[in-house]
Motif scaffolding. Structure first.
Motif, mmCIF file in Angstrom:
data_model
loop_
_atom_site.group_PDB
_atom_site.id
_atom_site.type_symbol
_atom_site.label_atom_id
_atom_site.label_comp_id
_atom_site.label_asym_id
_atom_site.label_seq_id
_atom_site.Cartn_x
_atom_site.Cartn_y
_atom_site.Cartn_z
ATOM 1 N N ALA A 179 -3.011 18.371 1.787
ATOM 2 C CA ALA A 179 -2.118 19.504 2.060
ATOM 3 C C ALA A 179 -1.284 19.859 0.821
ATOM 4 N N GLY A 180 -0.750 18.841 0.150
ATOM 5 C CA GLY A 180 0.077 19.101 -1.037
ATOM 6 C C GLY A 180 -0.753 19.737 -2.155
ATOM 7 N N GLU A 181 -1.983 19.278 -2.251
ATOM 8 C CA GLU A 181 -2.900 19.817 -3.264
ATOM 9 C C GLU A 181 -3.140 21.307 -2.980
ATOM 10 N N HIS A 231 0.857 -1.192 0.000
ATOM 11 C CA HIS A 231 0.000 0.000 0.000
ATOM 12 C C HIS A 231 0.892 1.241 0.000
ATOM 13 N N HIS A 232 0.644 2.159 -0.907
ATOM 14 C CA HIS A 232 1.503 3.327 -1.079
ATOM 15 C C HIS A 232 1.628 4.166 0.209
ATOM 16 N N ILE A 233 0.506 4.401 0.879
ATOM 17 C CA ILE A 233 0.536 5.242 2.087
ATOM 18 C C ILE A 233 1.194 4.500 3.254
ATOM 19 N N GLY A 277 5.656 11.815 3.471
ATOM 20 C CA GLY A 277 4.990 12.244 2.235
ATOM 21 C C GLY A 277 5.668 13.504 1.702
ATOM 22 N N GLY A 278 5.327 13.877 0.481
ATOM 23 C CA GLY A 278 6.015 14.980 -0.205
ATOM 24 C C GLY A 278 6.067 16.284 0.576
ATOM 25 N N VAL A 279 4.977 16.626 1.268
ATOM 26 C CA VAL A 279 4.937 17.906 1.995
ATOM 27 C C VAL A 279 5.889 17.894 3.203
ATOM 28 N N PHE A 306 -1.082 23.405 -1.539
ATOM 29 C CA PHE A 306 0.119 24.125 -1.994
ATOM 30 C C PHE A 306 0.106 24.259 -3.521
ATOM 31 N N ASP A 307 -0.252 23.170 -4.199
ATOM 32 C CA ASP A 307 -0.256 23.199 -5.664
ATOM 33 C C ASP A 307 -1.278 24.211 -6.192
ATOM 34 N N LYS A 308 -2.439 24.288 -5.517
ATOM 35 C CA LYS A 308 -3.478 25.222 -5.978
ATOM 36 C C LYS A 308 -3.078 26.664 -5.712
ATOM 37 N N CYS A 366 8.817 17.504 3.018
ATOM 38 C CA CYS A 366 10.038 18.213 2.571
ATOM 39 C C CYS A 366 9.988 19.672 2.986
ATOM 40 N N ASN A 367 8.810 20.182 3.319
ATOM 41 C CA ASN A 367 8.643 21.624 3.539
ATOM 42 C C ASN A 367 9.537 22.150 4.663
ATOM 43 N N SER A 368 10.295 23.194 4.348
ATOM 44 C CA SER A 368 11.301 23.660 5.307
ATOM 45 C C SER A 368 10.663 24.294 6.541
ATOM 46 N N SER A 383 0.774 14.408 1.646
ATOM 47 C CA SER A 383 1.262 14.264 0.271
ATOM 48 C C SER A 383 0.334 15.010 -0.671
ATOM 49 N N GLY A 384 0.520 14.771 -1.971
ATOM 50 C CA GLY A 384 -0.304 15.461 -2.949
ATOM 51 C C GLY A 384 -1.732 14.926 -2.972
ATOM 52 N N GLY A 385 -1.903 13.675 -2.564
ATOM 53 C CA GLY A 385 -3.227 13.066 -2.632
ATOM 54 C C GLY A 385 -3.821 12.752 -1.265
ATOM 55 N N GLY A 419 3.511 22.957 -6.922
ATOM 56 C CA GLY A 419 3.492 24.163 -6.111
ATOM 57 C C GLY A 419 4.283 24.095 -4.821
ATOM 58 N N GLY A 420 4.295 22.925 -4.176
ATOM 59 C CA GLY A 420 4.908 22.824 -2.850
ATOM 60 C C GLY A 420 6.313 23.401 -2.776
ATOM 61 N N PRO A 421 7.235 22.873 -3.598
ATOM 62 C CA PRO A 421 8.614 23.354 -3.493
ATOM 63 C C PRO A 421 8.748 24.848 -3.789
ATOM 64 N N THR A 438 9.297 12.214 -0.920
ATOM 65 C CA THR A 438 8.529 12.160 -2.169
ATOM 66 C C THR A 438 8.507 10.703 -2.654
ATOM 67 N N ASP A 439 7.693 10.425 -3.666
ATOM 68 C CA ASP A 439 7.470 9.037 -4.053
ATOM 69 C C ASP A 439 8.760 8.327 -4.475
ATOM 70 N N ASN A 440 8.931 7.122 -3.954
ATOM 71 C CA ASN A 440 10.143 6.356 -4.240
ATOM 72 C C ASN A 440 9.863 4.876 -4.005
ATOM 73 N N VAL A 498 6.366 27.303 -3.483
ATOM 74 C CA VAL A 498 5.768 28.097 -2.399
ATOM 75 C C VAL A 498 6.734 28.111 -1.202
ATOM 76 N N ASP A 499 7.298 26.964 -0.903
ATOM 77 C CA ASP A 499 8.267 26.833 0.188
ATOM 78 C C ASP A 499 9.414 27.843 -0.026
ATOM 79 N N ARG A 500 9.944 27.890 -1.252
ATOM 80 C CA ARG A 500 11.090 28.770 -1.557
ATOM 81 C C ARG A 500 10.682 30.244 -1.481
HETATM 82 O O1 KG4 Z 1 4.247 12.080 -1.691
HETATM 83 P P1 KG4 Z 1 4.304 12.800 -2.991
HETATM 84 O O2 KG4 Z 1 5.604 12.809 -3.750
HETATM 85 O O3 KG4 Z 1 3.238 12.245 -3.984
HETATM 86 C C1 KG4 Z 1 1.986 11.804 -3.597
HETATM 87 O O4 KG4 Z 1 1.875 10.615 -3.156
HETATM 88 O O5 KG4 Z 1 1.052 12.635 -3.666
HETATM 89 O O6 KG4 Z 1 3.820 14.304 -2.694
HETATM 90 C C2 KG4 Z 1 3.745 15.298 -3.688
HETATM 91 C C3 KG4 Z 1 3.236 16.583 -3.055
HETATM 92 C C4 KG4 Z 1 2.942 17.671 -4.087
HETATM 93 O O7 KG4 Z 1 1.658 18.207 -3.828
HETATM 94 C C5 KG4 Z 1 4.024 18.715 -3.815
HETATM 95 O O8 KG4 Z 1 3.608 20.036 -4.115
HETATM 96 C C6 KG4 Z 1 4.289 18.521 -2.339
HETATM 97 O O9 KG4 Z 1 4.222 17.127 -2.154
HETATM 98 N N1 KG4 Z 1 5.596 19.028 -1.925
HETATM 99 C C7 KG4 Z 1 5.761 20.039 -1.063
HETATM 100 C C8 KG4 Z 1 7.154 20.294 -0.974
HETATM 101 N N2 KG4 Z 1 7.787 19.387 -1.785
HETATM 102 C C9 KG4 Z 1 6.817 18.619 -2.354
HETATM 103 N N3 KG4 Z 1 4.859 20.770 -0.372
HETATM 104 C C10 KG4 Z 1 5.322 21.754 0.417
HETATM 105 N N4 KG4 Z 1 6.635 22.062 0.537
HETATM 106 C C11 KG4 Z 1 7.582 21.354 -0.132
HETATM 107 N N5 KG4 Z 1 8.871 21.667 -0.006
#
Ligand code: KG4
Ligand code: ZN
Length: 371
Positions: A197-199, A110-112, A307-309, A201-203, A311-313, A171-173, A214-216, A337-339, A218-220
């Motif tokens: 949450a990632g969505e 399971h991915h999560i 999850g991807g978010v 940031f992307d929006k 990474c947010n500093s 994460s994004g989803g 958007g996440g990276p 992030t996904d790996n 917006v973070d920067r």
């Molecule tokens: O876990 P992930 O790689 O893929 C999913 O399973 O969704 O997460 C991707 C999400 C994206 O919405 C991206 O904008 C967000 O993680 N993300 C961040 C940052 N780096 C990636 N959000 C906020 N700050 C970051 N530095």
């Protein structure tokens, strides 16, 4: 025990080799961000096609670099869901083919659940390959290669968390709070009722014309901004509800953006930085305070943010402000992030349930956490 993991649930094609659930021997990731950027989001058909084109060559390359053949593996592992069904299918069918041909067990993951396990995976010294996938007219570029270095057979660090712990998946989803009882046993505590949450940031990035994902960005941009300039809502923070809601925050940012208008936004980078910083602070505060409340309500003491978010500093930095004294663990950014390393890692703990290759396995877009 050496497991080859495959991940194709969204817009990263990844193949990894992990030993005994923790030691990463290789983790190769082909990111399709550049492919989807012109559309402002992931285009499922393009994602599937790029997975088909990259996956088998990446499996070859991963094994070749490690000096191994399929026959040397103990098992294969693959993300069964959740995710984009067309993207998942590429991974699942390829993994079935490889496992069947080599007579190895195939372990569905399971991915999560794998994100929740990612803090246990160690491999900053392993062979990483980051590939940036462009469109058909642009050749792939390799953006980072660390080569096989360091760690080798050195002892692994102690596990960073004790069970049970609280997992905050951002994460994004997905955005959820999960009680992790064991590597492969979970209890859902709360989740988002609308956007992840990632969505969010992307929006916001889309709204401010900052690009995708958007996440990276917006973070920067937020690093130079004033977190207190705009009053953003803190949705569902009171009353002990463990669920999240981020769609109202997006509306609040839209109102601010409309108030100033596109010309002012384009001409005043400080204004954009202040919007990003204020928005990000609201997301960070809600995530961390809700995690704090869930720790208390569930008698838990340790927290993993994955999850991807993750990474947010600002999220990483704000932990000491919002959760003082709490043991909080973030995986290294490449494992946030996904790996496929997290997939092969968690598969080790499922090996006894999957001792052969079940050819009836099928990708499931909405796979439940304890499947
Ligand atoms: O876990 P992930 O790689 O893929 C999913 O399973 O969704 O997460 C991707 C999400 C994206 O919405 C991206 O904008 C967000 O993680 N993300 C961040 C940052 N780096 C990636 N959000 C906020 N700050 C970051 N530095
Ligand atoms: Zn993910």
């Amino acid at each position: 025990m050496l497991i080859l993991g495959i991940e194709t649930s969204c817009d990263e094609t990844s193949v990894a080799l992990v030993e005994d659930g923790r030691r990463v021997r290789a983790n190769h990731i082909a990111s399709q961000t550049g492919l989807h950027a012109p559309y402002g989001g992931v285009v499922p058909e393009l994602a599937s096609r790029a997975h088909i084109q990259r996956l088998v060559p990446m499996v070859d390359e991963c094994l070749r670099e490690a000096g191994l053949r399929l026959a040397d593996l103990d098992a294969l592992a693959v993300t069964l869901g959740p995710g984009l069904v067309g993207a998942l299918l590429i991974g699942v069918e390829t993994a079935k083919g490889l496992a069947f041909a080599s007579g190895k067990p195939l372990i569905p993951v399971h991915h999560i659940a794998a994100h929740l396990y990612s803090p246990f995976v160690c491999g900053d010294g392993a062979s990483y390959r980051m590939i940036s996938v462009g469109d058909e007219n642009v050749p792939d570029t390799e953006t980072r290669e660390q080569g096989r270095t360091g760690e080798g057979d050195a002892p692994l660090p102690a596990p960073p968390l004790r069970f049970p712990y609280l997992g905050l998946v951002v994460s994004g989803g997905h955005t959820s709070l999960v009680r992790v009882n064991a590597p492969d046993s979970f209890g859902l505590i709360g989740e988002t009722v609308d956007d992840a949450a990632g969505e969010a940031f992307d929006k916001l990035a889309k709204l401010l014309n900052l690009g995708y994902p958007g996440g990276p960005v917006v973070d920067r941009v937020a690093r130079g901004g004033d977190r207190a300039r705009f009053a953003m809502p803190r949705p569902m923070l009171r009353g002990g509800n463990p669920d999240f809601s981020f769609s109202g925050l997006k509306t609040a940012a839209l109102k601010v953006a409309r108030e100033f208008g596109p010309e002012k936004l384009a001409a005043e980078p400080q204004l954009v930085a202040d919007i990003c910083a204020s928005f990000q602070e609201a997301v960070v505060e809600v995530l961390l305070k809700k995690a704090g409340a869930a720790l208390e309500a569930n008698g838990l003491h340790e927290l993993a943010i994955v999850g991807g978010v993750a990474c947010n500093s600002r999220l990483r930095e704000a932990v000491t402000e919002y959760l003082p004294g709490v043991h909080v663990v973030f995986p290294s950014p490449i494992l946030c992030t996904d790996n496929a390393a997290m997939i092969a890692g968690l598969a080790f703990h499922r090996r006894e349930r999957y001792t052969s290759c079940d050819l009836t396995l099928n990708a499931e877009a909405g796979l439940p956490l304890n499947f």
